[in-house]
Design a protein around this motif. Structure first.
Motif, mmCIF file in Angstrom:
data_model
loop_
_atom_site.group_PDB
_atom_site.id
_atom_site.type_symbol
_atom_site.label_atom_id
_atom_site.label_comp_id
_atom_site.label_asym_id
_atom_site.label_seq_id
_atom_site.Cartn_x
_atom_site.Cartn_y
_atom_site.Cartn_z
ATOM 1 N N SER A 167 -7.066 3.460 6.559
ATOM 2 C CA SER A 167 -5.826 4.034 6.045
ATOM 3 C C SER A 167 -5.676 5.481 6.520
ATOM 4 O O SER A 167 -6.616 6.094 7.025
ATOM 5 N N THR A 168 -4.476 6.001 6.296
ATOM 6 C CA THR A 168 -4.201 7.402 6.607
ATOM 7 C C THR A 168 -3.201 7.945 5.598
ATOM 8 O O THR A 168 -2.299 7.223 5.162
ATOM 9 N N THR B 186 0.779 -1.230 0.000
ATOM 10 C CA THR B 186 0.000 0.000 0.000
ATOM 11 C C THR B 186 0.810 1.280 0.000
ATOM 12 O O THR B 186 0.263 2.366 -0.189
ATOM 13 N N THR C 152 -0.015 6.653 1.112
ATOM 14 C CA THR C 152 -1.157 6.198 1.902
ATOM 15 C C THR C 152 -0.731 4.947 2.654
ATOM 16 O O THR C 152 -0.242 3.988 2.053
ATOM 17 N N ILE C 153 -0.896 4.961 3.956
ATOM 18 C CA ILE C 153 -0.575 3.795 4.775
ATOM 19 C C ILE C 153 -1.884 3.101 5.148
ATOM 20 O O ILE C 153 -2.813 3.726 5.658
ATOM 21 N N GLU C 154 -1.948 1.808 4.874
ATOM 22 C CA GLU C 154 -3.127 1.010 5.217
ATOM 23 C C GLU C 154 -2.785 0.099 6.392
ATOM 24 O O GLU C 154 -1.655 -0.385 6.523
ATOM 25 N N PHE D 34 -8.689 -5.708 6.627
ATOM 26 C CA PHE D 34 -8.361 -4.308 6.355
ATOM 27 C C PHE D 34 -9.095 -3.424 7.362
ATOM 28 O O PHE D 34 -10.311 -3.516 7.530
ATOM 29 N N THR E 196 -4.222 -2.485 -2.881
ATOM 30 C CA THR E 196 -4.899 -1.795 -1.780
ATOM 31 C C THR E 196 -6.093 -2.580 -1.241
ATOM 32 O O THR E 196 -6.850 -3.201 -2.001
ATOM 33 N N ALA E 197 -6.232 -2.547 0.083
ATOM 34 C CA ALA E 197 -7.424 -3.028 0.796
ATOM 35 C C ALA E 197 -7.732 -4.491 0.552
ATOM 36 O O ALA E 197 -8.871 -4.921 0.627
ATOM 37 N N ALA F 33 0.826 -2.975 8.725
ATOM 38 C CA ALA F 33 0.493 -1.750 8.007
ATOM 39 C C ALA F 33 1.137 -1.735 6.644
ATOM 40 O O ALA F 33 2.046 -2.519 6.372
#
Length: 541
Positions: A512-513, A9, A489-491, A509, A437-438, A541
Motif C-alpha cells: 500500500s501507499t 481500501t 491509503t491505496i492498496e 495483496f 484491508t489486505a 488497486a
C-alpha cells in the motif's frame, strides 16, 4: 483501468484513524480435573430416595439395597470432600431404548451443589459393557409433569465435571451450569427442547465464570445439539468439540444482564470446534438459523473453528438447513479470526421454493449500535485445502437491520474470500465506518466489494494508468478523485486475470501507499513495491 475492488481500501481519513483493537489469542491453561477420594455407584435407573440419616455417602444404600442417581447426588451434596458418581445399572432395568440405561427423572431436576464432584456416566460402559455402540450408555428421560422447560441436571457447585452423558428427553436442557469453573467432557447429547447445554446464571444472582465445554485431551470433546451461553455469564471457554449444532452467546444489557468474554475455539488444532448443522425451515419454508449467534454480548472471540463444514473441512455439512455462518448483532468487542466458514447456502421450500439464502458472516444491528467488530484471517467459501470451492451464497455482509443503529469501528482484514455466489464483502447503504484491508478476494460471482448506495461514503476507486513488474518488484501510476484535502491509503493487488465485470477483484495483496487529495479532491500516485508479480497478471488497486 477502473477497479471496483479498490473501494475496499480507499476510505475517508476518519475511518483510517479508527483504532481496531484485537485480543491476544493466548489463553490460560485448563484447570485440572478434580481428584475424587470417594466413589458413589448408581445401581438403579429409577428415581427413588429411601435412604435416611444425614443422607451422606455412609448412609447408602437405603432399605431397597440400591442407589439411584438422585440419592447419589444428594449424598455427594451432603458429604465433605470430592466424590465421583459412577454407574453400574443392570441391563435388566433398561427400558424404551435398547442398550441405554435411561434414567427416570420424576421429582424435579438433579441439583449438584457440592464442589469438586465428578459425574462420570462413562463408567457404565466400564462396569456393565458397551451396550450402545452408537453412543453413551446412560441418558435421562423426563417424567416430571410440566418439566419441559427446565434442565435435567443443574450444576450449582464449583469445579465439577459432567462426563459421558448421552441423550436427554423431555427437558429444556440436559445440563445447566450455574456455578464456576465446571467442565463438560465426552458427552453426546441430543433431545432437549431448547439446547443440549446451558451456561447461564440467574438474573440478579452471581455470574457463572470460567466454565469449560470440551477440552484438548483425547475424548474430552462433546457432540451437542445446541449450546446456549446466556447472560449473566463470563469467561466461558468452548474448545475441542467435534460437533456443535449451533452456539448462541447472548446478553441483555438493557436489563444489566451481560454475556462477557466467551472464547469459542483457539489457536491450536486441538482447540478447534466444528460448528455445523444448525437451523430449520421457518414459517412458509424460509431457511432460518445461524451456526454461531452472538447477540448483545461483549468481548466474544470466535477463533480457529470449522463452521458450516464437515469435520475435515472439505465439504458442506450435509444436514445443514440454517443459511447463516456467524451472526453478530448488537454486540461489542467481537473478534472472528482464522476460521474456515463455508457451505452456507440454503434453498427455501413451499412459498420460498427456489429462493437461495446464505451468508458466511453477518454484522447487523437491531436494538443498539455494534462496536469494535474485527473479522480477520478467515477463509470463506473454500475448503480446508484453501483451493477447493464449497458452495457459499455470500461472504461478509455489514448491514444493520434498522437505519437508526450502525456497525461502528468494523475491521475486515486479511481474509481469503473466494467462490461465493454473490459479493465477497458487502457494506450497507447507511454504514460508513467499515475498514476493509489486505484481503484476498477472487473468483466470486459478483463484485469483490459491493458498497451499496452510500455505503462507506460511496468511496470512489482510483484509476491505474499503468503498471509494470520486474518479477521482484511492482510499479504503478494512477489517480484518485475523492473527498478534498483528505488522507487515504491505496492498496495494490494482483490477480491471474481481470474480473469479467471489468472491475477486478484482488487475489494477492502486494502492499500500500498513503495519499492526500488536494483542495479539488484530486491526487496522483506513483509507487514501487517489493512484491513478486509474474508478467501477464492483472493489477488492481
Amino acid at each position: 483501468m477502473n477497479n471496483q475492488i479498490l473501494k475496499r481500501t480507499i476510505l475517508a481519513a476518519v475511518t483510517l484513524l479508527l483504532a481496531m483493537a484485537t485480543r491476544a489469542a493466548a489463553a490460560p491453561e485448563l484447570p485440572l480435573l478434580p481428584l475424587a477420594n470417594e466413589t458413589i455407584t448408581v445401581t438403579t435407573l429409577h428415581d427413588v430416595t429411601d435412604f435416611s440419616g444425614n443422607q451422606q455417602v455412609a448412609d447408602l444404600p437405603g432399605p431397597d439395597g440400591l442407589v439411584s442417581f438422585r440419592e447419589a447426588v444428594n449424598a455427594a451434596n451432603n458429604t465433605t470432600g470430592p466424590q465421583t458418581i459412577a454407574f453400574a445399572i443392570p441391563t435388566s432395568e433398561f427400558w424404551l431404548i435398547t442398550g441405554v440405561a435411561l434414567l427416570e427423572l420424576e421429582e424435579g431436576p438433579f441439583s449438584l451443589i457440592d464442589s469438586a464432584t465428578t459425574v462420570d456416566f462413562s463408567t457404565q460402559t466400564t462396569n456393565i459393557g458397551n451396550t450402545n455402540p452408537n453412543g453413551p450408555e446412560v441418558g435421562i428421560y423426563g417424567l416430571q409433569p410440566n418439566g419441559l422447560g427446565a434442565a435435567a441436571i443443574f450444576v450449582n457447585g464449583t469445579n465439577c465435571v459432567i462426563k459421558g452423558l448421552g441423550n436427554v428427553y423431555q427437558r429444556g436442557y440436559a445440563v445447566k451450569f450455574v456455578g464456576n469453573n465446571n467442565r463438560l467432557i465426552g458427552c453426546q447429547i441430543d433431545g432437549p427442547v431448547y439446547s443440549a447445554i446451558s451456561v447461564s446464571g440467574y438474573i440478579g444472582g452471581p455470574t457463572p465464570t470460567g466454565n469449560i465445554i470440551g477440552g484438548t485431551a483425547p475424548g474430552e470433546g462433546n457432540t451437542l445439539t445446541g449450546l446456549d451461553i446466556l447472560g449473566p455469564v463470563d469467561g466461558t471457554i468452548v474448545i475441542g468439540n467435534p460437533l456443535l449444532v449451533g452456539v448462541r452467546v447472548e446478553g441483555a444489557t438493557r436489563y444489566n444482564v451481560f454475556a462477557r468474554n466467551t472464547r469459542i475455539g483457539g489457536t491450536t488444532v486441538a482447540e478447534r470446534n466444528v460448528i455445523s448443522g444448525n437451523g430449520s425451515y421457518a414459517e412458509e419454508g424460509l431457511p432460518s438459523g445461524s451456526q454461531v449467534n452472538i447477540v448483545d454480548a461483549d468481548g466474544t472471540l470466535v477463533e480457529g473453528n470449522y463452521i458450516g463444514t464437515t469435520a475435515d473441512g472439505m465439504a458442506r455439512y450435509p444436514q445443514q438447513i440454517g443459511p447463516g455462518g456467524i451472526e453478530i448483532r448488537d454486540a461489542r468487542g467481537t473478534t472472528v479470526r482464522a476460521n474456515l466458514i463455508a457451505g452456507l447456502r440454503s434453498v427455501g421450500v413451499n412459498h420460498y421454493a427456489g429462493q437461495v439464502f446464505g451468508v458466511a458472516v453477518n454484522v447487523a444491528a437491531t436494538n443498539s449500535d455494534m462496536d469494535n467488530t474485527v473479522i480477520e484471517g478467515n477463509t470463506i467459501g473454500l475448503a480446508a485445502d484453501g483451493v477447493t470451492p464449497i458452495l457459499t451464497h455470500s461472504g461478509i455482509v455489514v448491514a444493520p437491520y434498522l437505519l437508526s443503529h450502525h456497525a461502528l469501528n468494523t475491521l475486515v482484514a486479511t481474509n481469503h474470500i473466494a467462490a461465493v455466489e454473490l459479493a465477497g464483502v458487502a457494506v450497507g447503504a447507511t454504514e460508513s465506518g467499515v475498514k476493509i484491508t489486505a484481503n484476498s478476494i477472487h473468483d466470486n460471482g459478483r463484485l469483490g466489494i459491493n458498497l451499496n448506495g452510500s455505503g462507506n461514503h460511496a468511496q470512489p476507486f482510483p484509476v491505474i494508468q499503468w503498471a509494470s513488474t520486474t518479477g521482484s518488484s511492482f510499479s504503478a501510476q494512477g489517480t484518485l478523485d475523492s473527498v478534498p484535502s483528505s488522507q487515504f491509503t491505496i492498496e495494490f493487488f494482483s490477480s491471474p486475470s481481470c474480473d469479467p465485470s471489468g472491475f477486478g477483484e484482488g487475489a494477492t495483496f502486494l502492499g500500500s501507499t498513503p495519499l492526500t487529495t488536494d483542495g479539488a479532491g484530486h491526487a496522483t500516485f506513483t509507487v514501487t513495491l517489493p512484491a513478486s508479480v509474474a508478467a501477464g497478471t492483472t493489477a488492481t488497486a
